[in-house]
Structures are given as structure tokens and as C-alpha cells.
Enzyme design. Structure first.
Site, PDB file in Angstrom:
ATOM      1  N   SER A 102      66.010  58.864  67.403  1.00  0.00           N
ATOM      2  CA  SER A 102      65.107  58.136  66.511  1.00  0.00           C
ATOM      3  C   SER A 102      65.784  56.943  65.833  1.00  0.00           C
ATOM      4  O   SER A 102      66.191  56.015  66.499  1.00  0.00           O
ATOM      5  CB  SER A 102      64.509  59.120  65.512  1.00  0.00           C
ATOM      6  N   ASP A 243      61.094  52.006  64.851  1.00  0.00           N
ATOM      7  CA  ASP A 243      62.400  52.660  64.812  1.00  0.00           C
ATOM      8  C   ASP A 243      62.886  52.811  66.272  1.00  0.00           C
ATOM      9  O   ASP A 243      62.271  52.283  67.199  1.00  0.00           O
ATOM     10  CB  ASP A 243      62.331  54.007  64.067  1.00  0.00           C
ATOM     11  N   ASP A 245      62.809  55.090  68.551  1.00  0.00           N
ATOM     12  CA  ASP A 245      61.975  55.710  69.591  1.00  0.00           C
ATOM     13  C   ASP A 245      60.505  55.341  69.448  1.00  0.00           C
ATOM     14  O   ASP A 245      59.656  55.886  70.167  1.00  0.00           O
ATOM     15  CB  ASP A 245      62.160  57.230  69.608  1.00  0.00           C
ATOM     16  N   ASP A 247      58.152  56.002  67.425  1.00  0.00           N
ATOM     17  CA  ASP A 247      57.082  56.852  66.885  1.00  0.00           C
ATOM     18  C   ASP A 247      56.695  56.363  65.483  1.00  0.00           C
ATOM     19  O   ASP A 247      55.706  56.801  64.926  1.00  0.00           O
ATOM     20  CB  ASP A 247      57.449  58.345  66.885  1.00  0.00           C
TER      21      ASP A 247
HETATM   22 MG    MG Z   1      61.432  58.148  65.328  1.00  0.00          MG
END
Ligand code: MG
Length: 453
Positions: A102, A243, A245, A247
Site C-alpha cells: 500500500s 497511494d 496500490d 485503493d
Molecule cells: Mg492502499
């Protein structure tokens, strides 16, 4: 869970430094354990990874662990986390794996697991995986039962089309957007989605690179200086940051200022109405706005897994954390930074300038304190908090003890007393409708903690 099985999973999957906490041996064992947990031979698992230098090697050993357990693997390659969640549903897979750390820096990596319905693994499921790993209770098959691996990277087109369709964005009203993907997992698909939706796009850090040379993948004010400047300098309508990744999503207004995270969450929640879910540390501005619309706010412990669970249990329309981790249950239970970006662009198309929308949401005086408390004293101190506040205040609406102690007052003012999970501190966060109440809350909280510690 009352046993001595070592914990591998934290609040957001397995996370740590490569070769220290996250080793190839562990990745292999987790893949074998997941295969066992979902039923082994003949089951199907979707796998994806972010841009970290260690992503491919971890992916390769996990694919091996799944195949030797008889599972078939659908490999997406380098994709945002939400693409894994969505593909797990659409491909009728039995589980999904995302290899990511992340927002952590480059030396870190991690493993996050997904259910067939696109929701993240819950604590009890992670515990089952830990148990299988600890007991080495794998089911490794012979040469004639090995699984297969398939490249499904072309699924990304289906995902991009689906989020554009779900977003409600109007392609006939192009806005100028600046996107900073941190050279992370959103680097390919987020620009593709924004361009394909008809917007004019300027990109920063959209070349995938596991060293994150442009900026640290945590989307905060310190790391987004270049994005803020670019939005202002190019006269863009909005800036978007992800960020590592993707999400998560954070927006920059047209004046080049980073949004207040709670207010941005509130703007999105207003578009849904009804019952929305957030965490114990989120601002009362959300409650005030939702009440005006005849809706309501439910609170959960910190962590998007808890938000997702509560959305399902309460049939909520939307949920999110102020970190920019938003779940859109009408689309998928996996937090989706790309869909969040398209939907906030759509909200600007519909309701006008982002700076104005943010300014229309009230701010209240807030307080953040940190009191030193040794780890072995934390439980005893927290036991006393609820009673102390009940004795000191008569205008309390509700005391939530789901994650620390959150005291909510009749006018939506609140205080959260929460021990740090990792450091020897107890943190006090308060937000009050008047400075007088805030001062009172601050004094009573700190006097109480000073006496006990
Ligand atoms: Mg993340």
C-alpha cells in the site's frame, strides 16, 4: 483468538520489509494455506501485484504454492488492488490475492486476501490461514494434479469500462484533471480510466517504478506538493492522488489546496445519502451533513475491513475512512481509488468547484493530544475511561467502545481515547461544536489520564 498461533496478519493483511517479515518462504506457505482453506484441487485464485521491485518474485512463489496445491491461477499482472477484488467476482474465482504494501516505502511488501464476493478477508479467516501455516497442514499434490496458470491481463479493459459506467461521469463535460499515481499500481489504469471517460488529463508519476522516484506513496500534503503546484499552474479543475496500490484517493481542489480528508469523504457520502459508514476517528462534519439529508452515520473500528462488514450488515449506501479509502457497495466491496476518483470528478461536474463544495462543509474546533502510557498499563486505563466520562458529563448521547472509547455528545461533538497499537501512547482526539466544550473535554481527558498513569 485465544491460542498461541503466531499472528501474521495485521490491520491490513500481511505487511513488512522484504526478507525480514515478508519472506519468500512465508509467501509460499500463505499460498499453500489459502489453497487448503478454499478447498484445494480445482479451485481458482486471482492474483495481482503493485509496482514494487519484489512484487514479481513474491507473485511467482505464490503461484507455485497455489499450483502445487491443485489450484488454477488467474494472473492479472501489475494492477490496482480494486481490480483484483472486481476480477475475483467477475471470474467466479474462489479467492483473490493482492501483493502490495500500500502506502509503505519501497523496501516493504505485503499480501492481502480477498473473498469470492470481492470483500477483504476478515480476521477470523486470516486466523484460519495462520493456523494452517503454523501447523503446516498443507495439501501438496503430485505431478498429475498440478494446477494451471492463465494470463488475464486483458480483464483490465473490462474493469476500466465498468468503473466508468458505474461512476456517473459525464463524458460530454470534460474537466481538466491532474493525476499523480506515485508510480504505483494505479499508473496504467487510472490514467486510462480518466482519459476514456472523456476528461483532459495531465499525468505526474504515472510511469510504474517500484523505487517510487517521484514521491513517497503515502498521499499526504508533504508528498503532494508537486501535484498541488501543477493543478494551480495548469488551471486544472481537480487533482487526484493515489497511494501505492490505488485503493485510496485524495483530491486537490482547483486552487491547488489538498482537501480536508473528512470533508472530501463527506462530499462523496452526500452523493449517496441514506445510511453511510465510517470509523471512530472520523469528523462530526459527516454526521451533520448526513442528518441534514435525512440520513445517518454508523461507526466502526479503524480499518476498511470493519467498514466493509458494517456496510453489508446494515445495507449502507457507502462507507469510507478519512484516509481516502472508500468502499462503493453498489460496485464492489473492495475499496477502489480509481472509482473514487471518477466519482469525485463527477461530483465536481454536477455541483461545481471542489473548493466551494469543501468550504460549504462546516469545520469545528479540534484537539489532538498524546499522553505517554506504557503498554502494560493501557488496558487498565482504558477500563476506567467510560465511567469517568459518564460521571463528568450529562450531555452524552452514546459511548462506543468498539475501538478505544468514543464519547459522542448530544450535539455530535465527540472525543476518542484510543491506545496506540504500536507505541507507548494513549491518543486523545476531540472535535466540539464550541471552543468551550472542547476546552472542557481536553482538560477532563488529560487530568484523568495524568491521575491514572
Ligand atoms: Mg492502499
Amino acid at each position: 483468538m485465544e491460542d498461541n498461533i503466531p499472528k501474521l496478519f495485521g490491520t491490513s493483511g500481511i505487511r513488512g520489509k522484504y526478507q525480514q517479515e515478508v519472506t519468500l518462504e512465508l509467501a509460499l506457505d500463505v499460498a499453500r494455506a489459502l489453497a487448503k482453506y478454499i478447498g484445494g484441487h480445482g479451485k481458482t485464485v486471482v492474483i495481482g501485484r503493485d509496482t514494487r521491485t519484489t512484487g514479481k518474485i513474491i507473485e511467482n512463489v505464490m503461484i507455485a504454492g497455489l499450483m502445487q496445491s491443485g489450484c488454477n491461477v488467474l494472473s492479472l499482472g501489475m494492477v490496482p488492488t480494486p481490480t483484483v477484488g472486481y476480477a475475483t467476482i467477475k471470474k467466479n474465482a474462489d479467492a483473490g490475492i493482492m501483493i502490495t504494501a500500500s502506502h509503505n516505502p519501497s523496501p516493504y511488501n505485503g499480501i492481502k486476501l480477498w473473498n469470492a464476493d470481492g470483500s477483504a478477508y476478515k480476521q477470523h479467516q486470516e486466523h484460519e490461514i495462520e493456523k494452517i501455516v503454523y501447523e503446516r497442514d498443507f495439501n501438496i499434490l503430485g505431478w498429475d494434479e498440478i494446477g494451471e496458470v492463465y494470463d488475464i491481463s486483458s480483464f483490465c479493459d473490462e474493469y476500466v469500462d465498468a468503473i466508468i459506467e458505474a461512476s456517473g461521469i459525464d463524458s460530454s463535460k470534460p474537466l481538466k484533471v491532474v493525476l499523480d499515481a506515485a508510480s504505483g499500481a494505479g499508473s496504467y489504469l487510472s490514467p486510462e480510466a480518466i482519459r476514456k471517460s472523456g476528461m483532459e488529463l495531465i499525468t505526474l508519476n504515472c510511469q510504474p517504478d517500484g523505487f517510487f522516484p517521484g514521491r513517497n506513496p503515502e498521499p499526504n500534503a508533504d508528498n503532494l506538493v508537486e501535484l498541488m503546484k501543477t493543478v494551480k499552474a495548469t488551471g486544472a479543475d481537480i487533482g487526484i492522488a493515489h497511494d501505492g496500490d490505488a485503493d485510496r484517493m485524495i483530491a486537490i481542489d482547483e486552487e491547488g489546496n489538498i482537501s480536508d480528508f473528512d470533508k472530501l469523504l463527506t462530499i462523496m457520502a452526500k452523493e449517496f445519502g441514506g445510511v453511510v459508514v465510517t470509523t471512530v476517528d472520523a469528523s462530526a462534519c459527516l454526521d451533520t451533513q448526513m442528518k441534514k439529508l435525512g440520513g445517518s452515520v454508523l461507526r466502526t473500528p479503524v480499518g476498511d475491513v470493519h467498514v466493509a462488514e458494517s456496510i453489508v450488515d446494515n445495507n449502507a449506501t457507502f462507507g469510507g475512512e478519512p484516509s481516502g479509502t472508500w468502499i462503493h457497495p453498489d460496485f464492489c466491496m473492495c475499496p477502489d481509488g480509481l472509482l473514487s476518483a471518477l466519482r469525485i470528478i463527477a461530483a465536481v461536474q454536477k455541483n461545481g468547484k471542489l473548493s466551494k463544495q469543501l468550504a460549504d462543509i462546516e469545520s469545528y474546533p479540534t484537539l489532538r493530544l498524546k499522553v505517554t502510557c506504557q503498554n502494560d498499563r493501557k488496558a487498565a486505563v482504558m477500563d476506567e475511561v467510560s465511567q469517568h466520562f459518564s460521571e463528568k458529563f450529562t450531555n452524552i448521547a452514546e459511548i462506543l467502545t468498539i475501538d478505544g472509547v468514543r464519547v459522542q455528545f448530544d450535539d455530535d461533538s465527540w472525543v476518542l481515547i484510543r491506545p496506540s497499537g504500536t507505541e507507548p501512547y494513549i491518543r486523545i482526539t476531540a472535535e466540539a461544536k464550541t471552543q468551550q466544550l472542547l476546552d472542557e473535554i481536553g482538560k477532563i481527558s488529560s487530568d484523568f489520564l495524568d491521575n491514572l498513569i
